[in-house]
Design a protein around this motif. Structure first.
Motif, PDB file in Angstrom:
ATOM      1  N   MET A 117      50.160 -17.468  57.343  1.00  0.00           N
ATOM      2  CA  MET A 117      49.395 -18.580  56.775  1.00  0.00           C
ATOM      3  C   MET A 117      48.251 -19.005  57.685  1.00  0.00           C
ATOM      4  N   MET A 118      48.444 -18.902  58.986  1.00  0.00           N
ATOM      5  CA  MET A 118      47.361 -19.218  59.923  1.00  0.00           C
ATOM      6  C   MET A 118      46.190 -18.266  59.736  1.00  0.00           C
ATOM      7  N   ALA A 119      46.482 -16.982  59.530  1.00  0.00           N
ATOM      8  CA  ALA A 119      45.420 -15.995  59.309  1.00  0.00           C
ATOM      9  C   ALA A 119      44.654 -16.315  58.027  1.00  0.00           C
ATOM     10  N   LEU A 120      45.382 -16.714  56.994  1.00  0.00           N
ATOM     11  CA  LEU A 120      44.742 -17.043  55.719  1.00  0.00           C
ATOM     12  C   LEU A 120      43.898 -18.311  55.833  1.00  0.00           C
ATOM     13  N   GLU A 121      44.433 -19.310  56.529  1.00  0.00           N
ATOM     14  CA  GLU A 121      43.683 -20.560  56.695  1.00  0.00           C
ATOM     15  C   GLU A 121      42.440 -20.339  57.548  1.00  0.00           C
ATOM     16  N   THR A 122      42.555 -19.497  58.562  1.00  0.00           N
ATOM     17  CA  THR A 122      41.402 -19.199  59.412  1.00  0.00           C
ATOM     18  C   THR A 122      40.328 -18.435  58.646  1.00  0.00           C
ATOM     19  N   ALA A 123      40.744 -17.641  57.665  1.00  0.00           N
ATOM     20  CA  ALA A 123      39.770 -16.926  56.824  1.00  0.00           C
ATOM     21  C   ALA A 123      38.894 -17.920  56.068  1.00  0.00           C
ATOM     22  N   THR A 124      39.490 -19.008  55.581  1.00  0.00           N
ATOM     23  CA  THR A 124      38.680 -20.012  54.884  1.00  0.00           C
ATOM     24  C   THR A 124      37.755 -20.740  55.852  1.00  0.00           C
ATOM     25  N   ASP A 125      38.184 -20.867  57.111  1.00  0.00           N
ATOM     26  CA  ASP A 125      37.284 -21.444  58.131  1.00  0.00           C
ATOM     27  C   ASP A 125      36.042 -20.575  58.289  1.00  0.00           C
ATOM     28  N   SER A 126      36.233 -19.260  58.256  1.00  0.00           N
ATOM     29  CA  SER A 126      35.093 -18.347  58.372  1.00  0.00           C
ATOM     30  C   SER A 126      34.211 -18.408  57.128  1.00  0.00           C
ATOM     31  N   CYS A 127      34.823 -18.666  55.963  1.00  0.00           N
ATOM     32  CA  CYS A 127      34.011 -18.893  54.751  1.00  0.00           C
ATOM     33  C   CYS A 127      33.130 -20.121  54.957  1.00  0.00           C
ATOM     34  N   LYS A 128      33.691 -21.145  55.599  1.00  0.00           N
ATOM     35  CA  LYS A 128      32.916 -22.355  55.886  1.00  0.00           C
ATOM     36  C   LYS A 128      31.760 -22.027  56.843  1.00  0.00           C
ATOM     37  N   ASP A 129      31.987 -21.097  57.769  1.00  0.00           N
ATOM     38  CA  ASP A 129      30.906 -20.669  58.671  1.00  0.00           C
ATOM     39  C   ASP A 129      29.759 -20.059  57.869  1.00  0.00           C
ATOM     40  N   VAL A 130      30.099 -19.285  56.844  1.00  0.00           N
ATOM     41  CA  VAL A 130      29.062 -18.731  55.963  1.00  0.00           C
ATOM     42  C   VAL A 130      28.300 -19.866  55.286  1.00  0.00           C
ATOM     43  N   ALA A 131      29.037 -20.858  54.806  1.00  0.00           N
ATOM     44  CA  ALA A 131      28.402 -22.011  54.150  1.00  0.00           C
ATOM     45  C   ALA A 131      27.432 -22.709  55.096  1.00  0.00           C
ATOM     46  N   ASN A 132      27.827 -22.823  56.365  1.00  0.00           N
ATOM     47  CA  ASN A 132      26.958 -23.479  57.350  1.00  0.00           C
ATOM     48  C   ASN A 132      25.649 -22.712  57.543  1.00  0.00           C
ATOM     49  N   VAL A 133      25.730 -21.373  57.562  1.00  0.00           N
ATOM     50  CA  VAL A 133      24.518 -20.566  57.710  1.00  0.00           C
ATOM     51  C   VAL A 133      23.632 -20.710  56.473  1.00  0.00           C
ATOM     52  N   LEU A 134      24.251 -20.708  55.301  1.00  0.00           N
ATOM     53  CA  LEU A 134      23.482 -20.875  54.062  1.00  0.00           C
ATOM     54  C   LEU A 134      22.781 -22.227  54.044  1.00  0.00           C
TER      55      LEU A 134
END
Length: 223
Positions: free
Chosen positions: A198-215
């Motif tokens: 679950m930590m790996a899955l939750e961290t994946a959404t954190d990286s999605c948020k990183d994409v959002a920040n760049v956009l």
């Protein structure tokens, strides 16, 4: 006099951007990354909803897709070093493709841990987290595809907002799931197994948020 100079420089920049030929290197790479990041999230979501006998192959497919995304990211970094003209700031391109690569890494980590730990029982929180990643990665893919339309900043802003919402949703699911595990599971080994996936899955959404920040950064710079 200074404001006139600034306006003049901005005008020259606009003219330069107009005259620059349409990018034929980075946008195709973004399109490939968009297809793969959506596919990897779909495959992982399919895996957690599949019968146990089919799950292992689907989880292996996730790891293969991760390698393909990593190759796209590496190609993008190489092209950054070779090309003088880029569609937008080099730093933003680098941060964007790195964040996409990170998403794939974390989703692959989740798949690898499920296989390594031989997790047979897929819990509701696991499914919810993979669904959140599926939704977030679909938004990431949309954002990568929209980049080539450098006037569609409203859509980019909306996509960034959606990804941020999904990341917060995943955080809540993760927190509640961890609390439930500690409350209801007595086997310490099982607690560690499920928590790591679950930590790996939750961290994946954190990286999605990183994409959002760049956009969002790209939107602010070029809108």
């Amino acid at each position: 006099m200074r404001p006139i100079i600034i306006i003049y420089k901005m005008s020259l920049n606009n003219i330069f951007q107009f005259l620059v030929p349409k990018d034929k290197v980075f946008y195709p790479l973004f399109e490939k990354a968009a297809g793969k990041i959506k596919k990897i999230s779909e495959t992982l979501n399919e895996a957690v909803n599949a019968p146990a006998k089919e799950r292992d192959q689907l989880l292996k497919n996730v790891e293969v897709l991760k390698q393909e995304i990593e190759a796209i990211a590496q190609t993008t970094r190489v092209e950054l070093g070779k090309n003088f003209i880029t569609p937008f700031d080099r730093e933003d391109i680098h941060n964007l493709i790195t964040a996409v690569d990170d998403i794939a890494d974390h989703l692959s980590d989740a798949a690898s841990r499920m296989r390594l730990y031989q997790i047979d029982k897929v819990t509701k929180p696991l499914r919810k987290l993979t669904e959140a990643n599926l939704e977030a990665c679909s938004e990431v893919a949309k954002g990568l595809l929209i980049l080539k339309d450098n006037k569609n900043f409203t859509a980019l802003a909306e996509i960034s907002k959606n990804i941020s919402r999904l990341e917060r949703k995943a955080d809540k699911v993760f927190d509640k799931a961890v609390a439930d595990i500690f409350e209801n599971e007595t086997n310490a080994i099982e607690i560690i197994k499920y928590k790591e996936v679950m930590m790996a899955l939750e961290t994946a959404t954190d990286s999605c948020k990183d994409v959002a920040n760049v956009l969002e950064t790209i939107t602010v710079k070029y809108a």
